[in-house]
Design a protein around this motif. Structure first.
Motif, PDB file in Angstrom:
ATOM      1  N   ALA A 245     -17.287  26.224-101.293  1.00  0.00           N
ATOM      2  CA  ALA A 245     -18.635  27.278-100.486  1.00  0.00           C
ATOM      3  C   ALA A 245     -18.471  28.418-101.040  1.00  0.00           C
ATOM      4  CB  ALA A 245     -17.658  27.914 -98.917  1.00  0.00           C
ATOM      5  N   LEU A 246     -18.298  28.868-101.893  1.00  0.00           N
ATOM      6  CA  LEU A 246     -18.927  30.198-102.703  1.00  0.00           C
ATOM      7  C   LEU A 246     -19.820  29.755-103.768  1.00  0.00           C
ATOM      8  CD1 LEU A 246     -17.995  33.462-103.032  1.00  0.00           C
ATOM      9  CD2 LEU A 246     -16.319  32.612-105.018  1.00  0.00           C
ATOM     10  N   LEU A 247     -19.737  28.512-103.648  1.00  0.00           N
ATOM     11  CA  LEU A 247     -20.482  28.295-104.854  1.00  0.00           C
ATOM     12  C   LEU A 247     -22.283  27.818-104.056  1.00  0.00           C
ATOM     13  CD1 LEU A 247     -18.385  26.352-108.242  1.00  0.00           C
ATOM     14  CD2 LEU A 247     -19.205  28.677-107.421  1.00  0.00           C
TER      15      LEU A 247
ATOM     16  N   THR B 156      -8.253  26.100-101.271  1.00  0.00           N
ATOM     17  CA  THR B 156      -9.169  26.894-102.922  1.00  0.00           C
ATOM     18  C   THR B 156     -10.167  25.795-103.386  1.00  0.00           C
ATOM     19  OG1 THR B 156      -6.753  27.108-103.508  1.00  0.00           O
ATOM     20  CG2 THR B 156      -8.982  27.225-105.428  1.00  0.00           C
ATOM     21  N   ALA B 157      -9.695  24.405-103.271  1.00  0.00           N
ATOM     22  CA  ALA B 157     -11.322  24.307-103.164  1.00  0.00           C
ATOM     23  C   ALA B 157     -12.199  23.897-102.404  1.00  0.00           C
ATOM     24  CB  ALA B 157     -11.269  22.088-102.874  1.00  0.00           C
ATOM     25  N   VAL B 158     -11.938  24.701-100.515  1.00  0.00           N
ATOM     26  CA  VAL B 158     -13.380  24.153 -99.968  1.00  0.00           C
ATOM     27  C   VAL B 158     -13.867  25.791 -99.633  1.00  0.00           C
ATOM     28  CG1 VAL B 158     -13.807  24.555 -97.533  1.00  0.00           C
ATOM     29  CG2 VAL B 158     -12.279  22.692 -98.277  1.00  0.00           C
TER      30      VAL B 158
ATOM     31  N   PRO C 122     -14.859  12.780-102.777  1.00  0.00           N
ATOM     32  CA  PRO C 122     -13.753  11.943-101.918  1.00  0.00           C
ATOM     33  C   PRO C 122     -12.676  12.399-102.782  1.00  0.00           C
ATOM     34  CG  PRO C 122     -15.771  10.938-101.855  1.00  0.00           C
ATOM     35  CD  PRO C 122     -15.635  12.446-102.615  1.00  0.00           C
ATOM     36  N   ALA C 123     -12.833  13.729-104.355  1.00  0.00           N
ATOM     37  CA  ALA C 123     -11.564  13.637-105.231  1.00  0.00           C
ATOM     38  C   ALA C 123     -10.552  14.454-104.848  1.00  0.00           C
ATOM     39  CB  ALA C 123     -12.081  14.240-106.478  1.00  0.00           C
ATOM     40  N   ILE C 124     -10.969  15.197-103.420  1.00  0.00           N
ATOM     41  CA  ILE C 124     -10.682  16.380-102.788  1.00  0.00           C
ATOM     42  C   ILE C 124      -8.709  15.680-101.927  1.00  0.00           C
ATOM     43  CG2 ILE C 124     -10.027  18.129-101.430  1.00  0.00           C
ATOM     44  CD1 ILE C 124     -13.167  19.361-101.718  1.00  0.00           C
TER      45      ILE C 124
ATOM     46  N   GLY D 179      -7.339  22.347-107.251  1.00  0.00           N
ATOM     47  CA  GLY D 179      -8.105  22.721-106.145  1.00  0.00           C
ATOM     48  C   GLY D 179      -9.560  23.406-107.156  1.00  0.00           C
ATOM     49  N   ALA D 180      -9.534  24.842-108.102  1.00  0.00           N
ATOM     50  CA  ALA D 180     -10.609  25.235-108.850  1.00  0.00           C
ATOM     51  C   ALA D 180     -11.431  24.567-109.678  1.00  0.00           C
ATOM     52  CB  ALA D 180      -9.716  26.642-109.930  1.00  0.00           C
TER      53      ALA D 180
END
Length: 262
Positions: free
Chosen positions: A80-82, A74-76, A50-52, A35-36
């Motif tokens: 969002a943080l970035l 983790t990914a979302v 699409p990779a998520i 996710g990171a």
């Protein structure tokens, strides 16, 4: 197709590398690390989103649904943080670059446009653009249904599924170009090289750290001793001449002199 982005592009190949890392981590059952990597990739370009979905489907088969939920969270959250700080500071530029430019509705048209299927109807004013977007949505829906009905169970299947989905998206997007195909090309080639395992040495070529072949240890052969020794008890005749030729070969010394000294 890969050499040109390597020389002139800023994010295409780093994005590709992050997608490969994310799929490899998902195949090993590491949802947080995957996710990171996906969060960083999604913050670079929209083509990584699409990779998520593919990584989540792979994690469901490898590590279960809880791992898939952790990967999505983790990914979302990381993306969002970035992304959110930049979106708040320049929202108009973000809409122009992320939404309008890929769909061919931006103020600046791409100079690298290619005659792909999605670009042809997009040139027919508003009706053609709606047809192109409708084809893109249908392609995305088809890939999503195939992912649900037959989720990828290993790394190669996940990379192929992501590559197919990206090929469909790049072919049907109104502002598509051939340079986008570097991402699915690297994904398919990398997955096959990774799944091939260690390469076998070629016969006749020296291989580093290879142990030399040891010759089998064999006992020294003795000369045939088929001739029997005649009995010497009955007669006092000398038996030296009639003895087997093996008698002399058994001693490491040779007879010296007439008296039989050795």
């Amino acid at each position: 197709m890969v050499a040109l982005p390597l020389c002139v592009s800023g994010v295409d190949l780093p994005l590709t590398g992050l997608c490969c890392v994310a799929l490899a981590l998902a195949a090993r059952g590491r949802p947080v690390a995957a996710g990171a990597a996906l969060a960083v990739a999604c913050s670079l370009k929209w083509t990584a989103w699409p990779a998520i979905a593919v990584a989540v489907a792979l994690l469901v088969c490898v590590a279960g649904r809880r791992a898939a939920v952790r990967c999505v969270g983790t990914a979302v959250a990381g993306a969002a943080l970035l992304i959110v700080p930049s979106a708040l500071l320049s929202s108009a530029a973000m809409v122009e670059q992320v939404l309008a430019f890929p769909t061919g509705r931006g103020d600046v048209q791409t100079p690298a446009a290619s005659p792909l299927p999605g670009r042809l109807p997009a040139g027919l004013r508003t009706a053609g653009w709606c047809v192109a977007v409708g084809l893109l949505v249908c392609g995305a829906f088809t890939v999503a249904v195939s992912r649900v009905l037959r989720p990828p169970a290993h790394l190669r299947a996940a990379a192929d599924r992501l590559a197919i989905g990206l090929c469909v998206a790049f072919a049907l997007v109104p502002a598509g170009r051939f340079g986008y195909l570097a991402l699915p090309l690297v994904l398919m080639g990398w997955a096959r090289l990774s799944a091939a395992g260690p390469r076998q040495p070629v016969p006749g070529l020296s291989v580093r750290d290879a142990e030399p072949a040891l010759a089998p240890l064999t006992a020294p052969s003795r000369p045939p001793c088929a001739a029997p020794r005649p009995p010497c008890a009955a007669s006092r005749s000398p038996c030296a001449a009639s003895r087997s030729p093996c008698a002399a070969s058994r001693s490491p010394y040779a007879s010296v002199g007439a008296g039989g000294e050795r």
